[in-house]
Design an enzyme around this catalytic site. Structure first.
Site, PDB file in Angstrom:
ATOM      1  N   VAL A 123       0.863  -1.176   0.000  1.00 26.04           N
ATOM      2  CA  VAL A 123       0.000   0.000   0.000  1.00 26.04           C
ATOM      3  C   VAL A 123       0.904   1.232   0.000  1.00 26.04           C
ATOM      4  O   VAL A 123       1.794   1.360   0.845  1.00 26.04           O
ATOM      5  CB  VAL A 123      -0.925   0.018   1.236  1.00 26.04           C
ATOM      6  N   ALA A 132       2.120   4.981   0.540  1.00 26.43           N
ATOM      7  CA  ALA A 132       1.890   6.146   1.386  1.00 26.43           C
ATOM      8  C   ALA A 132       1.426   7.307   0.529  1.00 26.43           C
ATOM      9  O   ALA A 132       1.682   7.366  -0.673  1.00 26.43           O
ATOM     10  CB  ALA A 132       3.173   6.511   2.125  1.00 26.43           C
ATOM     11  N   ILE A 180       4.604  -0.943   3.212  1.00 22.13           N
ATOM     12  CA  ILE A 180       4.261   0.422   2.826  1.00 22.13           C
ATOM     13  C   ILE A 180       5.235   0.884   1.741  1.00 22.13           C
ATOM     14  O   ILE A 180       6.453   0.837   1.919  1.00 22.13           O
ATOM     15  CB  ILE A 180       4.348   1.392   4.022  1.00 22.13           C
ATOM     16  N   LYS A 181       4.688   1.326   0.619  1.00 12.54           N
ATOM     17  CA  LYS A 181       5.521   1.879  -0.452  1.00 12.54           C
ATOM     18  C   LYS A 181       5.765   3.357  -0.171  1.00 12.54           C
ATOM     19  O   LYS A 181       4.824   4.132  -0.027  1.00 12.54           O
ATOM     20  CB  LYS A 181       4.820   1.701  -1.804  1.00 12.54           C
ATOM     21  N   VAL A 182       7.033   3.733  -0.123  1.00 10.46           N
ATOM     22  CA  VAL A 182       7.406   5.102   0.249  1.00 10.46           C
ATOM     23  C   VAL A 182       8.297   5.690  -0.849  1.00 10.46           C
ATOM     24  O   VAL A 182       9.311   5.080  -1.231  1.00 10.46           O
ATOM     25  CB  VAL A 182       8.165   5.121   1.595  1.00 10.46           C
TER      26      VAL A 182
END
Length: 342
Positions: free
Chosen positions: A107, A109, A145-147
Site C-alpha cells: 500500500v 503512502a 508500505i511503499k514510500v
C-alpha cells in the site's frame, strides 16, 4: 518466427520468467490475479487504486470506505475525510487480493507527504492500524508500505523498520537512492526502468531506460550482504521484461502479463536476452561501499549530480504524477460522500 527447429526447446515466457524471477502482480483486479497467477506479492499505487475504484463492481467498497472514514474521522484529527477514505479504500482493495497470494500486499503512502519524515512515519503507522481494523485476522507482517525514495521518505523507512513495519522504496532512479534504501532497512526497492510518465502520456517516449540500475543495485546488495531485494517495475514491452529476467523480483501489470502468458519462444533465445545471464560482475568505483544514512548533505549533493540531475527530476515528476492520482481519488471520495449524504 520461421521454421521450427525440433531440437530447440520452446518455453512459455511467463513460466520461464517465473523460473528466474519472483513475479508479482501490479494490479488490484481479482480476475487478473486469479487467471494469470500464481503471484507472490501484489503491488499498487494511487493510480491503480483510482482506476479500480471507478469499476462499478467496486461501488460497495467505495461506499463502505466513505462511510467508515466519516465514522472514525474524529480519531484522526490530522487528516481530511477524503485522505482517510482513500487510505481505507486502498487497504481494502489490497485485502481483497491478500487471500490469493502468499506474500505481501503493498500500500503506497500518500505521495503528497514525501518530503516530511514525521508525516510519512505517521502515515505508515495509520495504514498499519487501519489494516488491522479492517481485517483483524490479517497478519501485519504481510503489509508493506511503499514510500517514495526522497531523503525524507527513506529516513521515515528507517524509523518504520524500528516500529516493525515493512517498507519498499518506490519512485527510485539512482544508486544513491538504492544504497540509502538498503541502509534504511527497506525490504525492497523498485527501480523504475522507464519514467512513470510513459504509462500516462501516449505521446511521450522515454529514451533513457535504466536497466543497468537493476543489475548494479542487485550486485551491490549481494556484495555487501544487504537483505534488500530489487523489485523492478515500469517496463513497457515483453522484450524488456525478458531483459531483466534474473532480477530478484518483478512487478508486472496486466498489459504485460497477458502477452507473456500467451507467447512461446526458444529457450536459448529468451535466455540470451537477460542482462543477468552474463556472469560478469560490475566492478570499479560504482561498486565501492558507500553510506548515506547519516549524511544528508552528501546524499543530496550526489543524488542531484547523478546523470546530470536526471534521477532527481524523474523522481520529482513521478511523485507529482502520483499526487495527481491521489487528488483524483480524494475527489472521487468527496463525490461519493456527497451522494451518500444527499
Amino acid at each position: 518466427m520461421g521454421s521450427i527447429n525440433e531440437s530447440e526447446r520452446y518455453v512459455n515466457l511467463l513460466e520461464y520468467l517465473r523460473s528466474r524471477t519472483q513475479v508479482d502482480c501490479d494490479s488490484l483486479d481479482i480476475q487478473i490475479v486469479t487467471e494469470l497467477g500464481p503471484f507472490v506479492d501484489c503491488t499498487s499505487n494511487q493510480a491503480d487504486s483510482y482506476f479500480e475504484l471507478l469499476n462499478p463492481r467496486r461501488a460497495a467498497l467505495l461506499k463502505k470506505s466513505a462511510d467508515l472514514s466519516r465514522h472514525i474521522l474524529p480519531e484522526y484529527p490530522d487528516v481530511s475525510f477524503e485522505e482517510l477514505a482513500v487510505e481505507i479504500s486502498m487497504i481494502s482493495l489490497s485485502l481483497t487480493i491478500a487471500p490469493l497470494i502468499p506474500g505481501n500486499i503493498h500500500v503506497m503512502a500518500n505521495p503528497s507527504l514525501s518530503y516530511s519524515t514525521p508525516k510519512v512515519i505517521q502515515n505508515g503507522q495509520r495504514i498499519a492500524s487501519l489494516c488491522q481494523r479492517l481485517d483483524p485476522s490479517f497478519d501485519l507482517s504481510r503489509l508493506c508500505i511503499k514510500v517514495p525514495a526522497t531523503w525524507e521518505g527513506l529516513q521515515a523507512c528507517r524509523k518504520l523498520k524500528d516500529l516493525g513495519i515493512k517498507t519498499l522504496a518506490t519512485t527510485l532512479f539512482t544508486m544513491e537512492q538504492a544504497i540509502l534504501a538498503a541502509e534504511a532497512g527497506c525490504i525492497s526497492i523498485s527501480p523504475f526502468v522507464h519514467e512513470l510518465r510513459v504509462h500516462f502520456d501516449e505521446e511521450y517516449h522515454d529514451t533513457d531506460p535504466i536497466f543497468d540500475l537493476c543489475v548494479k543495485a542487485q550486485q551491490y546488495f549481494e556484495r555487501y550482504s544487504y537483505a534488500t531485494r530489487v523489485k523492478a517495475c515500469s517496463l513497457i514491452s515483453v522484450d524488456e521484461v525478458m531483459q531483466v529476467a534474473g532480477v530478484a523480483a518483478l512487478t508486472l501489470p496486466p498489459t504485460l502479463l497477458h502477452p507473456l502468458s500467451e507467447m512461446t519462444e526458444p529457450e536459448a533465445k529468451v535466455a540470451a536476452l537477460s542482462l543477468f545471464n552474463h556472469n560478469t560482475k560490475i566492478e570499479g568505483q560504482e561498486m565501492e561501499r558507500r553510506s548515506f544514512l547519516d549524511e544528508e548533505a552528501r546524499f543530496r549533493e550526489t543524488f542531484a549530480k547523478r546523470d546530470g540531475g536526471k534521477g532527481r527530476v524523474k523522481t520529482t515528476q513521478a511523485i507529482d504524477l502520483f499526487c495527481e492520482y491521489q487528488l483524483k481519488a480524494e475527489a472521487l471520495m468527496k463525490d461519493t460522500d456527497t451522494t451518500i449524504v444527499a
